[in-house]
Every structure is written in C-alpha cells, then in structure tokens.
Design an enzyme around this catalytic site. Structure first.
Site, PDB file in Angstrom:
ATOM      1  N   ASP A 112      44.793   2.555  10.873  1.00  9.19           N
ATOM      2  CA  ASP A 112      45.325   3.907  10.725  1.00  9.19           C
ATOM      3  C   ASP A 112      44.266   4.950  10.358  1.00  9.19           C
ATOM      4  O   ASP A 112      44.605   6.036   9.902  1.00  9.19           O
ATOM      5  CB  ASP A 112      46.441   3.927   9.680  1.00  9.19           C
ATOM      6  CG  ASP A 112      45.968   3.493   8.304  1.00  9.19           C
ATOM      7  OD1 ASP A 112      44.845   2.968   8.209  1.00  9.19           O
ATOM      8  OD2 ASP A 112      46.716   3.672   7.328  1.00  9.19           O
ATOM      9  N   GLU A 113      42.992   4.629  10.564  1.00 11.18           N
ATOM     10  CA  GLU A 113      41.972   5.641  10.286  1.00 11.18           C
ATOM     11  C   GLU A 113      40.722   5.376  11.115  1.00 11.18           C
ATOM     12  O   GLU A 113      40.436   4.247  11.510  1.00 11.18           O
ATOM     13  CB  GLU A 113      41.611   5.683   8.798  1.00 11.18           C
ATOM     14  CG  GLU A 113      40.967   4.425   8.275  1.00 11.18           C
ATOM     15  CD  GLU A 113      40.455   4.581   6.856  1.00 11.18           C
ATOM     16  OE1 GLU A 113      39.778   5.592   6.564  1.00 11.18           O
ATOM     17  OE2 GLU A 113      40.708   3.682   6.029  1.00 11.18           O
TER      18      GLU A 113
END
Length: 421
Positions: A112-113
C-alpha cells in the site's frame, strides 16, 4: 552554462494508501462506510489482532496490533472482518499500474505504499497538480483514499506523506526541515523504532532536532553506521535513488504464528513448525529462491522471546529441509517453558538463478522434474476466489493461510512479474 549541464532538482513522491485494507473493504461494500471497521487475523482465537482499522474505529481508540478482545471492549460496535488478500492484491496492482503510467521510475515498498521519481515526468514543473490528479484518479476509479508526500528525496517524501491523512498532499522542502521536523519526537522519525528511540535517549536525544545536531562520533559509537545515516536523514539528507529493481531484493523469508494457547505439547509444537516451514517453502517457490540459514523464534508465555539460528553448508528450499533444522534448534534451545508463539525464517536468501549450484546431470534432471511437479501442486493449492477489480482467478496463498506480515512484501512478486510483461 549550457542547458545540458544544468541538473534538475529531484522531485520524489511517496504515495501512502489510507487504512488500505479497510478502505478496500469499504469500496467493495459501501454500506461499511462511516462505520468503525477493523480487519483482524482471526476473530475466534486469541491470536486475532487488529491488522488495520478505519478512521471511525481509530477515533474510538482502536489501534493496529491491538488484541481483538481489547478493541471490542473499547468499541463494542466494532465491525470485524478477516483479511481478503485477493481484493488487496488486485487493488494494489491497479494502483501501481496508474503510477507506472506516469513514470517508469516506481519503487513499491509494500502493498500500500511506494515511491515515484517524477523529475523527468510530464507535469514535473507542477508536482502539486500532478499529485492532485493522481489522488483524484485513485479515488474516482477505485474509491480508495491516499496521501502523497512531495520532496527532493525519499526520506522527506515519506515524512511528508504522514503529515496529513486521509487524502493529504504535503510538500516538505529541505530548507523547512528545522522548522517542521526538528521539533518532533525522535520516535516519530521514519527509520527510528522503539528500541532505537530508547537507545537515542541514552544520549539525551529526544527530538529529531537533537539527533540532527548530535556529534557524529557519539552516534556511531552507539548505533554504528546507522547512527550516521539517521543523523543525515534528520538533516534532510538522503541520496538513495528511487529504484524499480529493488523489488528483486530480499534477504529473508519467514512465517510466524501464535498458538491458540500456551503449550508444552510437543506434538502441537511440531505440527506448527511443519506448517510454518510449509509457508516458507511456498514463498520460496513464488520467488524461485533458496537460503542457507534457518532461524527459529520462540516466544514464551511471559512474552520473553529468543531467536536461534544455524548456518548451513548448502542452500535449502524444501519444507523437509527447513523443518528438520528448526526442530533441531528447538530441541537444543527450548527450556520446556510453555510456548506462546513460534517463527521460522530462512535467511541469506538468493534467487536460484544467482546461486549457480553445481549439480551433476542426474541430480539436475531429478530436481528439474520435481520443480514442475511442485509448481503444479502449488497452483492447485493456491488458486481460488474472485478479485474485486478483476474477474480472473489468481493464485494466492494468504487467503487460505493465517495472514502474516510477509504478505506486505510478497505482493512485490506481482509487481515484478507485471514489469516483465
């Protein structure tokens, strides 16, 4: 001075999805929006912990890694769901595809990053507008919120993305470090965990500013080269490139699990070791890798934790090889106190194509034949379910297994495969 000699200033984005797992579930079921939602490992057993939660749940005091029973106590209306890794992986693929359409210089660091170097991308002269456009597209097409940090290097971009959540866009310039970062507690600094923060306090370092102005020699004595590195970061210095090839780097693959109850039952303990070794073997096959150092972690009923490892002469990759060493380590180092959690990790991991293992022709043919068999078995074992964003079937082990921290990194295999297509 000619234009060809003028070096552009770097412009780095750090994109961080907000409450990613919970947000994906809300995108899948809009009825969950606005409600306190938590994603947890196993709602029925003690080992259930909060993986992530919505902002509504966080407002009630629910935190990541909090035991589920405690979260329910402080927030009785909490909605609890088990992770659906099919959905999260599919969403992540969509997001990183959008980033890759802007620039090929994309480095995922977790599901998620990730970082982007937009120095030479279109709109690089207006990074805020580009960030707003990207953020709006992810929200419109996937119904997922994100925050974006904009800075001249990776460290400052990461710190900037944490400044405003959800749906934040923050710019952090090097000249602003003393005003914005230095007053913050040193524990708030990316790269400084609880243990490091405690060590820094021994040198009367309580803020990022204290770290930035501390004597280099003292830091090196305390933390080695990492102390010097952290001091540079605190001063806004970070020369690391955004490296798309970093997805190929991995040095260890592990799996850990809490037992349903503290136990000294050797059958139960050995059964869990078999499961953990099988998880490690499966992830090794995904990465086509092997390792030559087995580490066993034992956490006792009083939370005392020990790790013991053994370096091997040859690389190993099979469950049987891994579990044999893990059991030998257990027999040697277990003090017969009740065990709460076990972990098995294979370290010094390399891709098999880089190992160059010397095999005679007969051994090679035998192992090559087995590899095809294992691949078919793996696909049959792991393949099931529908994705939220795609209709295709995907191999995914985590929806069957207990969720583990390794999933955050395992998704990088998907990114690596997509880049090769």
């Amino acid at each position: 001075m000619g234009k060809e000699t003028v070096k552009k200033r770097r412009v780095i984005f750090h994109l961080d999805m907000n409450c990613f797992y919970a947000s994906v579930e809300m995108a899948y079921n809009p009825d969950l929006k606005g409600k306190p939602l938590a994603i947890a490992g196993n709602p029925q057993e003690r080992k259930g912990i909060i993986v992530t939660s919505s902002y509504e749940a966080r407002a009630k005091g629910v935190k990541t890694t909090m035991p589920l029973w405690q979260a329910r106590k402080i927030c009785p209306e909490l909605i609890v769901m088990r992770p659906n890794f099919d959905r999260y992986r599919a969403a992540s693929r969509q997001i990183f595809q959008m980033l890759a359409e802007i620039t090929p210089i994309v480095q995922p660091v977790s599901i998620d990053e990730g970082y982007m170097d937009i120095t030479d991308a279109d709109w690089s002269d207006n990074p805020i507008h580009l960030a707003e456009t990207l953020q709006a597209r992810i929200l419109q097409e996937l119904d997922l919120p994100c925050s974006i940090g904009i800075a001249p290097n990776k460290f400052l971009a990461k710190m900037a993305s944490d400044m405003k959540k959800p749906l934040g866009i923050s710019v952090l310039r090097k000249r602003e470090v003393d005003k914005i970062l230095w007053p913050l507690p040193v524990a708030k600094m990316h790269g400084v965990g609880e243990k490091t923060a405690s060590k820094l306090e021994e040198l009367s370092i309580y803020t990022i500013g204290d770290l930035a102005n501390k004597d280099t020699y003292a830091l090196k004595q305390l933390l080695g080269i990492n102390g010097v590195r952290l001091r540079d970061r605190a001063n806004g210095i970070d020369q690391r490139p955004v490296d798309p090839e970093a997805v190929h780097e991995f040095k260890s693959i592990g799996s850990s699990q809490t037992l349903p109850h503290d136990t000294v039952d050797e059958r139960e303990i050995n059964k869990l070791l078999e499961t953990l070794a099988e998880n490690v073997e499966r992830r090794l096959r995904r990465k086509q890798a092997a390792g030559k150092n087995v580490q066993l972690m034992i956490r006792y009923h009083d939370r005392k934790t020990i790790t013991r490892s053994r370096k091997l002469h040859d690389y190993v990759e099979r469950k049987e090889e891994i579990v044999q060493v893990a059991k030998e380590l257990l027999a040697k180092h277990w003090d017969q106190e009740p065990i709460r959690l076990l972990g098995v990790t294979l370290q010094n991991v390399e891709e098999k194509k880089r190992i160059g293992k010397q095999l005679d022709i007969f051994t090679y043919e035998e192992e090559a034949g087995k590899e095809k068999l294992y691949q078919v078995m793996d696909e049959l074992t792991e393949k099931y379910g529908r994705n939220l964003f795609e209709q295709s079937q995907t191999p995914i082990e985590e929806s069957i297994l207990q969720p583990g921290t390794s999933f955050q990194k395992d998704f990088l295999d998907d990114f690596k495969i997509n880049r090769r297509k």
